[in-house]
Design an enzyme around this catalytic site. Sequence first.
Site, mmCIF file in Angstrom:
data_model
loop_
_atom_site.group_PDB
_atom_site.id
_atom_site.type_symbol
_atom_site.label_atom_id
_atom_site.label_comp_id
_atom_site.label_asym_id
_atom_site.label_seq_id
_atom_site.Cartn_x
_atom_site.Cartn_y
_atom_site.Cartn_z
ATOM 1 N N ASP A 1 16.677 13.423 -5.364
ATOM 2 C CA ASP A 1 16.433 11.715 -5.447
ATOM 3 C C ASP A 1 15.190 11.473 -4.546
ATOM 4 O O ASP A 1 15.083 10.111 -4.522
ATOM 5 C CB ASP A 1 17.717 10.833 -5.289
ATOM 6 N N GLY A 2 14.828 11.748 -3.770
ATOM 7 C CA GLY A 2 13.552 11.694 -3.263
ATOM 8 C C GLY A 2 13.799 10.811 -1.281
ATOM 9 O O GLY A 2 13.300 11.079 -0.711
ATOM 10 N N GLU A 3 15.079 10.473 -1.075
ATOM 11 C CA GLU A 3 16.145 10.062 -0.041
ATOM 12 C C GLU A 3 15.033 11.313 0.615
ATOM 13 O O GLU A 3 15.408 12.163 0.862
ATOM 14 C CB GLU A 3 16.870 9.725 0.033
ATOM 15 N N ARG B 1 -2.955 -3.129 10.786
ATOM 16 C CA ARG B 1 -3.884 -4.218 10.987
ATOM 17 C C ARG B 1 -3.658 -5.529 9.814
ATOM 18 O O ARG B 1 -4.573 -6.296 10.628
ATOM 19 C CB ARG B 1 -4.799 -2.976 9.831
ATOM 20 N N HIS C 1 -5.318 -1.543 15.872
ATOM 21 C CA HIS C 1 -6.654 -2.529 15.403
ATOM 22 C C HIS C 1 -6.585 -3.157 16.481
ATOM 23 O O HIS C 1 -7.790 -3.697 16.677
ATOM 24 C CB HIS C 1 -5.762 -3.015 14.057
ATOM 25 N N ASP D 1 -17.856 -3.204 12.486
ATOM 26 C CA ASP D 1 -17.752 -4.385 12.557
ATOM 27 C C ASP D 1 -17.890 -5.567 14.526
ATOM 28 O O ASP D 1 -17.558 -4.575 15.434
ATOM 29 C CB ASP D 1 -16.536 -4.728 12.079
ATOM 30 N N LYS E 1 -19.885 -8.038 10.002
ATOM 31 C CA LYS E 1 -18.859 -7.354 8.749
ATOM 32 C C LYS E 1 -18.190 -8.792 8.583
ATOM 33 O O LYS E 1 -17.429 -9.051 9.506
ATOM 34 C CB LYS E 1 -18.378 -6.665 9.171
HETATM 35 C C1 R5P Z 1 -11.353 -3.170 10.431
HETATM 36 O O1 R5P Z 1 -11.387 -3.719 11.046
HETATM 37 C C2 R5P Z 1 -11.255 -1.277 11.378
HETATM 38 O O2 R5P Z 1 -11.607 -1.197 11.353
HETATM 39 C C3 R5P Z 1 -11.556 -0.800 10.151
HETATM 40 O O3 R5P Z 1 -13.606 -1.092 10.181
HETATM 41 C C4 R5P Z 1 -10.821 -1.260 8.763
HETATM 42 O O4 R5P Z 1 -9.509 -0.583 8.303
HETATM 43 C C5 R5P Z 1 -12.026 -0.025 7.603
HETATM 44 O O5 R5P Z 1 -12.039 0.081 6.298
HETATM 45 P P1 R5P Z 1 -12.155 0.553 5.639
HETATM 46 O O6 R5P Z 1 -12.160 2.782 5.359
HETATM 47 O O7 R5P Z 1 -11.011 0.995 3.990
HETATM 48 O O8 R5P Z 1 -13.062 -0.120 5.008
#
Ligand code: R5P
Length: 295
Positions: free
Chosen positions: A48-50, A105, A138, A175, A198
Amino acid sequence: MKYAPALASAVKVVAGSASLDLGKQLAAELKVPIVDLAFEKHPGGFPDGERYVRLLGSVEGEHVLLVQTTWPDTKIVELFLLQDALAEHGARKVTLVIPYFGYGRQDKKFEAGEPISARALARRLQIHADAVVTVSVHNPEVLSYFDVPAREVSGMPALARFLQGAAVDLVLAPDENAERFAREVGGALGAEWDLLEKRRIDSFTVELTPKAMDVKGRSVAIVDDVISTGVTIASAAKMLREQGARRIVAACVHGVFAANALTRLQACDEVVATDTLLSSATRVSVAPEVASALR
Ligand code: R5P
């Protein structure tokens, strides 16, 4: 809570199916045995995928380094089963090594009604864990969601090791969150580093603030913790290309590569990731970094 060194005595490694290769490398680095596991009662687990796991060696009285990435979801379930098996079979102590902390994240509520997913996972993962080690999260604040000692190991030295031979002129953070990563890799390579601003609109759309950079004819490495859809890196690569960058390498610790990311990343000349997740872009292991944090 402050992290206490994990390795005081002999240990064994138990690696889940998401992290078998890294578990083997870690055991080799630390010169400790790895316990064999079975993952299939029938092909694929159960009909069943378990999930199914079985320890094929003794862990009685041992300090176990349990290695498992928490992505995708089935690997989380497998990790819960492994934790239960270790407790059931008398492991004395468990240090949980999470190479890629999936759900890390969602470290806060972005909108009303949402959970704090990283906290939800942390609270459950720490059951049957005496300490936690994870790689390039993150947001390091997620470590505070664990009540047991938890620490982050940087995967950036592993990326720098690979990039050493790539003649990189500039290391770029796509970013603000990646600023600490670019600084670390740039420092290790003795290369300049810079960052972009970003704004994320949704999972597939980001906006980068235009920025003039001295990249004409130069080789640039864009570094990040995670590449998921690749939208962040592809947008940064587009900006670099428009400004005349000669070569662009995308380097991440965790190569999730969701939703055709690798196609999107053709905007780069090369894509590099570590072995916290195995993919066609895996070029380097974080085992030395994790091992030295555990020693
Ligand atoms: C966000 O700040 C993370 O550090 C990555 O920049 C982000 O998760 C990358 O996600 P994606 O590849 O979907 O743009």
